[in-house]
Motif scaffolding. Sequence first.
Motif, PDB file in Angstrom:
ATOM      1  N   VAL A  37     -18.297-148.832 -46.607  1.00 23.24           N
ATOM      2  CA  VAL A  37     -18.607-147.847 -45.568  1.00 23.24           C
ATOM      3  C   VAL A  37     -20.114-147.835 -45.346  1.00 23.24           C
ATOM      4  CG1 VAL A  37     -18.577-145.402 -44.941  1.00 23.24           C
ATOM      5  CG2 VAL A  37     -16.596-146.432 -46.085  1.00 23.24           C
ATOM      6  N   ASN A  38     -20.533-148.297 -44.206  1.00 28.87           N
ATOM      7  CA  ASN A  38     -21.954-148.326 -43.864  1.00 28.87           C
ATOM      8  C   ASN A  38     -22.080-148.305 -42.343  1.00 28.87           C
ATOM      9  OD1 ASN A  38     -21.696-151.110 -42.922  1.00 28.87           O
ATOM     10  ND2 ASN A  38     -21.700-151.699 -45.087  1.00 28.87           N
ATOM     11  N   LYS A  39     -23.315-148.255 -41.873  1.00 31.02           N
ATOM     12  CA  LYS A  39     -23.524-148.154 -40.430  1.00 31.02           C
ATOM     13  C   LYS A  39     -23.077-149.419 -39.691  1.00 31.02           C
ATOM     14  CE  LYS A  39     -27.317-144.793 -40.590  1.00 31.02           C
ATOM     15  NZ  LYS A  39     -28.686-144.478 -40.095  1.00 31.02           N
ATOM     16  N   ALA A  40     -23.168-150.565 -40.329  1.00 29.40           N
ATOM     17  CA  ALA A  40     -22.736-151.809 -39.679  1.00 29.40           C
ATOM     18  C   ALA A  40     -21.233-151.794 -39.427  1.00 29.40           C
ATOM     19  CB  ALA A  40     -23.116-153.016 -40.530  1.00 29.40           C
ATOM     20  N   ALA A  41     -20.457-151.401 -40.439  1.00 26.94           N
ATOM     21  CA  ALA A  41     -19.002-151.332 -40.277  1.00 26.94           C
ATOM     22  C   ALA A  41     -18.627-150.307 -39.214  1.00 26.94           C
ATOM     23  CB  ALA A  41     -18.347-150.982 -41.610  1.00 26.94           C
ATOM     24  N   ALA A  42     -19.369-149.197 -39.187  1.00 29.20           N
ATOM     25  CA  ALA A  42     -19.095-148.164 -38.189  1.00 29.20           C
ATOM     26  C   ALA A  42     -19.429-148.653 -36.780  1.00 29.20           C
ATOM     27  CB  ALA A  42     -19.888-146.910 -38.528  1.00 29.20           C
ATOM     28  N   ILE A  43     -20.527-149.373 -36.643  1.00 31.96           N
ATOM     29  CA  ILE A  43     -20.878-149.935 -35.325  1.00 31.96           C
ATOM     30  C   ILE A  43     -19.806-150.915 -34.865  1.00 31.96           C
ATOM     31  CG2 ILE A  43     -22.522-151.455 -34.130  1.00 31.96           C
ATOM     32  CD1 ILE A  43     -24.738-150.080 -35.836  1.00 31.96           C
ATOM     33  N   GLN A  44     -19.238-151.663 -35.805  1.00 28.39           N
ATOM     34  CA  GLN A  44     -18.152-152.577 -35.444  1.00 28.39           C
ATOM     35  C   GLN A  44     -16.955-151.800 -34.891  1.00 28.39           C
ATOM     36  OE1 GLN A  44     -18.325-156.310 -35.880  1.00 28.39           O
ATOM     37  NE2 GLN A  44     -16.930-155.721 -34.236  1.00 28.39           N
ATOM     38  N   GLU A  45     -16.677-150.631 -35.465  1.00 28.41           N
ATOM     39  CA  GLU A  45     -15.597-149.785 -34.942  1.00 28.41           C
ATOM     40  C   GLU A  45     -15.910-149.314 -33.517  1.00 28.41           C
ATOM     41  OE1 GLU A  45     -12.648-148.956 -36.204  1.00 28.41           O
ATOM     42  OE2 GLU A  45     -12.962-150.106 -38.046  1.00 28.41           O
ATOM     43  N   VAL A  46     -17.165-148.940 -33.291  1.00 30.75           N
ATOM     44  CA  VAL A  46     -17.576-148.514 -31.946  1.00 30.75           C
ATOM     45  C   VAL A  46     -17.452-149.681 -30.971  1.00 30.75           C
ATOM     46  CG1 VAL A  46     -19.506-147.662 -30.549  1.00 30.75           C
ATOM     47  CG2 VAL A  46     -19.074-146.682 -32.814  1.00 30.75           C
ATOM     48  N   CYS A  47     -17.839-150.878 -31.422  1.00 26.31           N
ATOM     49  CA  CYS A  47     -17.725-152.061 -30.559  1.00 26.31           C
ATOM     50  C   CYS A  47     -16.276-152.323 -30.159  1.00 26.31           C
ATOM     51  CB  CYS A  47     -18.291-153.292 -31.271  1.00 26.31           C
ATOM     52  SG  CYS A  47     -20.091-153.309 -31.385  1.00 26.31           S
ATOM     53  N   LYS A  48     -15.359-152.179 -31.113  1.00 26.37           N
ATOM     54  CA  LYS A  48     -13.931-152.345 -30.798  1.00 26.37           C
ATOM     55  C   LYS A  48     -13.504-151.322 -29.755  1.00 26.37           C
ATOM     56  CE  LYS A  48     -12.575-153.757 -35.424  1.00 26.37           C
ATOM     57  NZ  LYS A  48     -11.787-153.314 -36.598  1.00 26.37           N
ATOM     58  N   PHE A  49     -13.940-150.092 -29.953  1.00 30.44           N
ATOM     59  CA  PHE A  49     -13.578-149.007 -29.030  1.00 30.44           C
ATOM     60  C   PHE A  49     -14.109-149.285 -27.623  1.00 30.44           C
ATOM     61  CE2 PHE A  49     -14.783-144.888 -27.107  1.00 30.44           C
ATOM     62  CZ  PHE A  49     -13.512-144.321 -26.964  1.00 30.44           C
ATOM     63  N   LEU A  50     -15.337-149.816 -27.545  1.00 30.80           N
ATOM     64  CA  LEU A  50     -15.967-150.085 -26.251  1.00 30.80           C
ATOM     65  C   LEU A  50     -15.632-151.470 -25.705  1.00 30.80           C
ATOM     66  CD1 LEU A  50     -19.543-148.639 -26.952  1.00 30.80           C
ATOM     67  CD2 LEU A  50     -17.691-147.540 -25.667  1.00 30.80           C
ATOM     68  N   ASN A  51     -14.936-152.268 -26.520  1.00 28.22           N
ATOM     69  CA  ASN A  51     -14.569-153.642 -26.145  1.00 28.22           C
ATOM     70  C   ASN A  51     -15.807-154.496 -25.861  1.00 28.22           C
ATOM     71  OD1 ASN A  51     -12.741-155.747 -25.713  1.00 28.22           O
ATOM     72  ND2 ASN A  51     -12.633-155.350 -23.521  1.00 28.22           N
ATOM     73  N   ILE A  52     -16.764-154.419 -26.796  1.00 29.58           N
ATOM     74  CA  ILE A  52     -17.959-155.270 -26.722  1.00 29.58           C
ATOM     75  C   ILE A  52     -18.133-155.982 -28.056  1.00 29.58           C
ATOM     76  CG2 ILE A  52     -19.077-153.752 -25.036  1.00 29.58           C
ATOM     77  CD1 ILE A  52     -20.879-152.739 -27.325  1.00 29.58           C
ATOM     78  N   ASP A  53     -19.046-156.941 -28.100  1.00 34.47           N
ATOM     79  CA  ASP A  53     -19.320-157.680 -29.321  1.00 34.47           C
ATOM     80  C   ASP A  53     -20.557-157.105 -29.996  1.00 34.47           C
ATOM     81  OD1 ASP A  53     -18.439-160.333 -30.754  1.00 34.47           O
ATOM     82  OD2 ASP A  53     -20.636-160.311 -30.777  1.00 34.47           O
ATOM     83  N   ILE A  54     -20.597-157.202 -31.312  1.00 36.19           N
ATOM     84  CA  ILE A  54     -21.727-156.641 -32.052  1.00 36.19           C
ATOM     85  C   ILE A  54     -23.037-157.375 -31.732  1.00 36.19           C
ATOM     86  CG2 ILE A  54     -21.533-158.037 -34.166  1.00 36.19           C
ATOM     87  CD1 ILE A  54     -21.919-155.245 -35.673  1.00 36.19           C
ATOM     88  N   SER A  55     -22.920-158.578 -31.178  1.00 31.18           N
ATOM     89  CA  SER A  55     -24.123-159.304 -30.748  1.00 31.18           C
ATOM     90  C   SER A  55     -24.771-158.642 -29.532  1.00 31.18           C
ATOM     91  CB  SER A  55     -23.771-160.756 -30.412  1.00 31.18           C
ATOM     92  OG  SER A  55     -22.901-160.814 -29.284  1.00 31.18           O
TER      93      SER A  55
END
Length: 250
Positions: free
Chosen positions: A174-192
Amino acid sequence: MTKYKLMALDMDGTLLNEWSEISDENAIWIHKAQAAGVTVCFSTGRGFMSANPYAHQLQLVTPMITVNGSEVWSKPHELLKRTEMDVAMIAQLHQLAGEYPDAWFWAYTTEGIYNKEKWIGKQRKLEDYTWLKFGFHTENDKERAEITEELIKWDAFEITNSSIWNIELNPKGVNKAAAIQEVCKFLNIDISEVIAVGDSLNDIAAIQACGLGIAMGNAQQEVKDAADEITVTNNEDAIAAIIKKHIFGQ
């Protein structure tokens, strides 16, 4: 047009100046970024109740990452994901804290923060709460190193900090990177397509994982070493400077 679609902003020491304020300049350029189609997301060690007034101030109805990633919100008050800390671990951490009487400790629950001066009452049990994060604070370098060394042995936590004096613990993974990945999935964007900005050890995972990781001028050295770029300090409208440069190419 910028290739970045999301900005994940740490709050204390990053978006907020030393007086815990959002500068007018930062606010103006956050609104400009949003108008250009960029989602602005808080990514903070704070709990939701502490972070949300700033989202309200900026009129943000975008995702939020709180408690270092233990909670991910699709927008204020709408929970997307929560990761709890094991109650047995909270008990062990509380016991460890008792071995260092000069150190301060605190823990986040979904109901609020409990700490050395205000722990749970005798009428309730640890199991009655949903635990999210535990922390230690001591300006004694030897004590802090000893506590960290012990916690590493447990192999159960993400061990970070939000200041050089504290230790922050979230469940492993559990960290900010994993959480950002969840947000990316929600927004349908890539972490790049994400810019992550921060100043402390709890920002390193995000800074390394995102397309562009930026350390504050006031960041801890380890954060600067991990970043793609170093900006000005949190008292110099850093977020505005980043938006001008990387969103609008100014």
